[in-house]
Scaffold this motif. Structure first.
Motif, PDB file in Angstrom:
ATOM      1  N   LEU A  41      19.975   2.154  -6.505  1.00 12.83           N
ATOM      2  CA  LEU A  41      18.652   2.034  -7.101  1.00 12.83           C
ATOM      3  C   LEU A  41      18.056   0.653  -6.812  1.00 12.83           C
ATOM      4  N   TYR A  42      16.752   0.648  -6.495  1.00 10.38           N
ATOM      5  CA  TYR A  42      16.060  -0.587  -6.149  1.00 10.38           C
ATOM      6  C   TYR A  42      14.700  -0.607  -6.841  1.00 10.38           C
ATOM      7  N   TYR A  43      14.257  -1.813  -7.213  1.00  6.15           N
ATOM      8  CA  TYR A  43      12.954  -1.997  -7.844  1.00  6.15           C
ATOM      9  C   TYR A  43      11.997  -2.674  -6.870  1.00  6.15           C
ATOM     10  N   LEU A  44      10.739  -2.246  -6.915  1.00  7.44           N
ATOM     11  CA  LEU A  44       9.672  -2.864  -6.145  1.00  7.44           C
ATOM     12  C   LEU A  44       8.602  -3.320  -7.125  1.00  7.44           C
ATOM     13  N   PHE A  45       8.301  -4.625  -7.156  1.00  5.69           N
ATOM     14  CA  PHE A  45       7.284  -5.188  -8.037  1.00  5.69           C
ATOM     15  C   PHE A  45       6.076  -5.582  -7.196  1.00  5.69           C
ATOM     16  N   TYR A  46       4.861  -5.273  -7.677  1.00  3.68           N
ATOM     17  CA  TYR A  46       3.665  -5.520  -6.874  1.00  3.68           C
ATOM     18  C   TYR A  46       2.437  -5.514  -7.782  1.00  3.68           C
ATOM     19  N   THR A  47       1.355  -6.078  -7.263  1.00  8.01           N
ATOM     20  CA  THR A  47       0.103  -6.132  -8.019  1.00  8.01           C
ATOM     21  C   THR A  47      -0.972  -5.296  -7.333  1.00  8.01           C
ATOM     22  N   ASP A  48      -2.026  -5.014  -8.075  1.00 10.82           N
ATOM     23  CA  ASP A  48      -3.224  -4.420  -7.495  1.00 10.82           C
ATOM     24  C   ASP A  48      -4.192  -5.547  -7.123  1.00 10.82           C
ATOM     25  N   ILE A  49      -5.420  -5.203  -6.787  1.00  6.10           N
ATOM     26  CA  ILE A  49      -6.505  -6.169  -6.646  1.00  6.10           C
ATOM     27  C   ILE A  49      -7.706  -5.610  -7.400  1.00  6.10           C
ATOM     28  N   GLY A  50      -8.155  -6.344  -8.414  1.00  2.54           N
ATOM     29  CA  GLY A  50      -9.310  -5.935  -9.195  1.00  2.54           C
ATOM     30  C   GLY A  50     -10.478  -6.884  -8.977  1.00  2.54           C
ATOM     31  N   ASP A  51     -11.445  -6.835  -9.874  1.00  2.53           N
ATOM     32  CA  ASP A  51     -12.661  -7.653  -9.744  1.00  2.53           C
ATOM     33  C   ASP A  51     -12.950  -8.333 -11.085  1.00  2.53           C
ATOM     34  N   PRO A  52     -12.000  -9.159 -11.572  1.00  2.47           N
ATOM     35  CA  PRO A  52     -12.186  -9.738 -12.911  1.00  2.47           C
ATOM     36  C   PRO A  52     -13.151 -10.912 -12.956  1.00  2.47           C
ATOM     37  N   TYR A  53     -13.423 -11.516 -11.800  1.00  4.94           N
ATOM     38  CA  TYR A  53     -14.270 -12.708 -11.773  1.00  4.94           C
ATOM     39  C   TYR A  53     -15.512 -12.438 -10.928  1.00  4.94           C
ATOM     40  N   PHE A  54     -16.229 -11.384 -11.271  1.00  2.20           N
ATOM     41  CA  PHE A  54     -17.355 -10.960 -10.433  1.00  2.20           C
ATOM     42  C   PHE A  54     -18.483 -11.986 -10.407  1.00  2.20           C
ATOM     43  N   MET A  55     -18.489 -12.936 -11.329  1.00  2.00           N
ATOM     44  CA  MET A  55     -19.514 -13.976 -11.332  1.00  2.00           C
ATOM     45  C   MET A  55     -19.110 -15.186 -10.491  1.00  2.00           C
ATOM     46  N   CYS A 113       0.821  -1.216   0.000  1.00  2.00           N
ATOM     47  CA  CYS A 113       0.000   0.000   0.000  1.00  2.00           C
ATOM     48  C   CYS A 113       0.852   1.262   0.000  1.00  2.00           C
ATOM     49  N   TYR A 114       1.944   1.219   0.743  1.00  2.51           N
ATOM     50  CA  TYR A 114       2.902   2.325   0.710  1.00  2.51           C
ATOM     51  C   TYR A 114       4.276   1.792   1.101  1.00  2.51           C
ATOM     52  N   ILE A 115       5.288   2.646   1.011  1.00  6.73           N
ATOM     53  CA  ILE A 115       6.678   2.268   1.294  1.00  6.73           C
ATOM     54  C   ILE A 115       7.157   3.059   2.498  1.00  6.73           C
ATOM     55  N   ALA A 116       7.751   2.392   3.464  1.00  9.61           N
ATOM     56  CA  ALA A 116       8.319   3.046   4.641  1.00  9.61           C
ATOM     57  C   ALA A 116       9.844   3.015   4.552  1.00  9.61           C
ATOM     58  N   ASN A 117      10.483   4.082   5.037  1.00  8.13           N
ATOM     59  CA  ASN A 117      11.940   4.136   5.028  1.00  8.13           C
ATOM     60  C   ASN A 117      12.511   3.566   6.327  1.00  8.13           C
ATOM     61  N   ALA A 118      13.829   3.674   6.499  1.00  4.23           N
ATOM     62  CA  ALA A 118      14.482   3.108   7.677  1.00  4.23           C
ATOM     63  C   ALA A 118      14.103   3.822   8.960  1.00  4.23           C
ATOM     64  N   ALA A 119      13.539   5.032   8.856  1.00  4.98           N
ATOM     65  CA  ALA A 119      13.053   5.754  10.033  1.00  4.98           C
ATOM     66  C   ALA A 119      11.616   5.372  10.356  1.00  4.98           C
ATOM     67  N   HIS A 120      11.063   4.408   9.616  1.00  2.33           N
ATOM     68  CA  HIS A 120       9.703   3.888   9.813  1.00  2.33           C
ATOM     69  C   HIS A 120       8.637   4.944   9.543  1.00  2.33           C
ATOM     70  N   GLN A 121       8.951   5.846   8.607  1.00  2.54           N
ATOM     71  CA  GLN A 121       8.014   6.849   8.126  1.00  2.54           C
ATOM     72  C   GLN A 121       7.746   6.615   6.642  1.00  2.54           C
ATOM     73  N   GLY A 175      -0.803   1.097  -3.678  1.00  4.89           N
ATOM     74  CA  GLY A 175      -1.903   0.144  -3.795  1.00  4.89           C
ATOM     75  C   GLY A 175      -2.982   0.708  -4.711  1.00  4.89           C
ATOM     76  N   LYS A 176      -3.405  -0.049  -5.688  1.00  8.33           N
ATOM     77  CA  LYS A 176      -4.337   0.468  -6.688  1.00  8.33           C
ATOM     78  C   LYS A 176      -5.608  -0.379  -6.772  1.00  8.33           C
ATOM     79  N   ASP A 177      -6.626   0.210  -7.423  1.00 11.29           N
ATOM     80  CA  ASP A 177      -7.913  -0.423  -7.669  1.00 11.29           C
ATOM     81  C   ASP A 177      -8.588  -0.730  -6.328  1.00 11.29           C
ATOM     82  N   LEU A 178      -9.142  -1.929  -6.166  1.00 11.03           N
ATOM     83  CA  LEU A 178      -9.839  -2.253  -4.928  1.00 11.03           C
ATOM     84  C   LEU A 178      -8.897  -2.346  -3.737  1.00 11.03           C
ATOM     85  N   LEU A 179      -7.628  -2.577  -4.011  1.00 11.13           N
ATOM     86  CA  LEU A 179      -6.633  -2.579  -2.933  1.00 11.13           C
ATOM     87  C   LEU A 179      -6.579  -1.210  -2.267  1.00 11.13           C
ATOM     88  N   GLU A 180      -6.534  -0.159  -3.083  1.00 15.67           N
ATOM     89  CA  GLU A 180      -6.499   1.205  -2.552  1.00 15.67           C
ATOM     90  C   GLU A 180      -7.836   1.585  -1.931  1.00 15.67           C
TER      91      GLU A 180
END
Length: 500
Positions: free
Chosen positions: A130-144, A82-90, A99-104
């Protein structure tokens, strides 16, 4: 001659690059249900002994958890999807709202991304900051679908520059769309490329047997492709765990419904092949994790109340299954910690987390050992604060030897001398066992049943050389004598047989 020298130089460069990355995974972070200090725990593996450090953080870990250290093991940042915290825990500069879509809209308001292994962080090859962060959202693709209508539909990445904000870091590229599809509910994982520098990242596709695969290089994300192999996963794919073996030759993925699948993995091309599917029978519904031993020979499958071991070197891996422990919760522990998510740590041990809320981790002290010799110690580590259904997700940074054996692993990663025992007699025993130590050493001893329950225990004084253990009231079977050093580490394990 020039070709030989070039190959030798490439080999040295790859080995140096791999060894320089070993500190990136030296800290693990836990903590849900925030309360007054401490609200979390960091397991710090820098140095010879494990440090359990309380931490005052604001971030909740609902399921997804990524943490990143620098090459020498200093904490840089962490995220719950949902968000990124640094070493100071902020909140890191520009590190909010990933965090995107229904996750947000929903989950980030009450905790974090609930998907297990829904996020992973990696150092950018060729860069020290430099560092990469990979992550997914949460959507509603299978509403049935009646049970699990929600699933990820977009895979993102963000780039973090740790040279900014006085070393606390800033997100310099944010929520970049990498792929759009329907993805499995978690289980993003990464493995080192054969060149020792780049990273392969695998994200399974949902309702299929397909796996999106891409490469992270010094030029960024490259070589995205999809491959389809093995069993088809249907809608019941929440929970579970995906993991690579430390030698990068195996990839395993499993959960409570689909059992455990083990693939061969080519770290040059990222090709998955030769899938083996393992069913757990009545335990299938409760299967929820996986971890390889450091020598890549054994894989452990936590199944709620049971812990299974499989021998990867066996001609029939499925038939090599052996039960190494059944859950045995002491009466003074109110929050039962099941066998769920697992992680091979930098000290060569496997740590197993349970379901929320709890404050303990189980520990496999010698994962390279066969069967009960692996020395499962239940409720062995007490966290500073409560934890949820979370184990930090990261690749293997430390380089392990496939030549490690059961005899070497229990002591080679502890930083402490192993006691020199000269005898256990009689063995098998019916009434008592006399344990003899050649050189005095202070600590404590335990006699452990195959279930992991400590059935006899006591102190070992500094001047003591022998110890008599009463086994007259124990049932017949194999037990394990272990010596625990003053630091709390199990530094040796020996087999004791009780006969009737």
């Amino acid at each position: 001659m020039r070709l030989v020298l070039s190959f030798f130089s490439l080999f040295i460069l790859s080995a140096f690059s791999a060894n320089a990355q070993q500190g990136y995974g030296n800290q693990l972070i836990f903590g849900r249900f925030n309360s007054p200090y401490p609200s979390g725990t960091i397991l710090n593996f820098n140095g010879d002994t494990l440090k359990i450090e309380p931490v005052n953080k604001q971030m909740e870990f609902e399921g997804s958890c990524a943490i990143m250290c620098d090459s020498v093991g200093r904490l840089l940042f962490y995220s719950n999807g949902c968000y990124i915290a640094n070493a100071a825990h902020q909140v890191m500069a520009n590190g909010d709202s990933i965090g995107k879509d229904l996750l947000e809209a929903s989950f980030c308001k009450t905790g974090g991304n609930p998907l297990i292994q829904g996020i992973i962080a990696l150092p950018k090859p060729g860069s020290s900051h430099l560092y990469y962060l990979f992550y997914t959202d949460i959507g509603d693709p299978y509403f049935m679908q009646p049970f699990f209508p929600l699933a990820p539909v977009t895979l993102y990445f963000s780039v973090i520059d740790m040279a900014m904000e006085n070393g606390l870091g800033r997100v310099v590229e944010k929520n970049v769309v990498l792929l759009q599809d329907t993805f499995s509910r978690g289980m993003i994982q990464a493995a080192r490329h054969a060149n020792g520098k780049d990273w392969w990242v695998i994200q399974p596709k949902s309702h299929s047997n397909c796996y999106w695969t891409f490469l992270l290089t010094e030029n960024g994300v490259d070589t995205a492709f999809i491959q389809c192999v093995g069993q088809i996963w249907g809608d019941n794919d929440p929970q579970g765990q995906a993991v690579f073996s430390p030698n990068n030759l195996k990839y395993a993925r499993g959960n409570f419904y689909f059992g455990l699948s083990i693939f061969d993995f080519d770290d040059h091309t990222a090709t998955l092949s030769n899938p083996i599917k393992i069913d757990f029978g009545q335990d299938t519904f409760n299967f929820n994790g996986a971890a390889f031993s450091s020598n890549s020979r054994f894989i452990y499958a936590p199944c709620h109340n049971k812990l299974w071991q499989f021998d990867i070197s066996a001609s029939d891996i499925s038939s090599s299954r052996i039960l190494v422990g059944e859950l045995n919760t002491p009466p003074d522990i109110l929050a039962t910690t099941r066998f769920c998510q697992a992680r091979l740590a930098p000290d060569g041990k496997i740590y197993i987390a349970g379901r929320a809320p709890n404050r303990h981790l189980h520990v496999i002290n010698s994962p390279n050992c066969y069967g009960a010799d692996c020395d499962l110690q239940q409720y062995a580590l007490e966290l500073a604060a409560r934890n949820g259904n979370t184990m930090p997700n990261m690749p293997h940074y430390k380089q392990w030897s496939e030549d490690d054996t059961c005899e070497t692993v229990s002591s080679s990663h502890t930083g402490e001398k192993e006691p020199d025992f000269i005898g256990f007699s009689p063995n098998p025993a019916t009434d008592e066992v006399l344990v003899s130590l050649h050189h005095p050493m202070e600590g404590r001893w335990q006699l452990v049943a195959p279930s992991g329950q400590v059935v006899r225990a006591g102190l070992w004084a500094a001047a003591q050389t022998t110890q008599r253990i009463d086994v007259s009231r124990l049932g017949a079977g194999v037990y394990f004598f272990r010596f625990v050093a003053e630091s709390g580490r199990v530094v040796t394990t020996r087999k004791v047989v009780v006969a009737r």
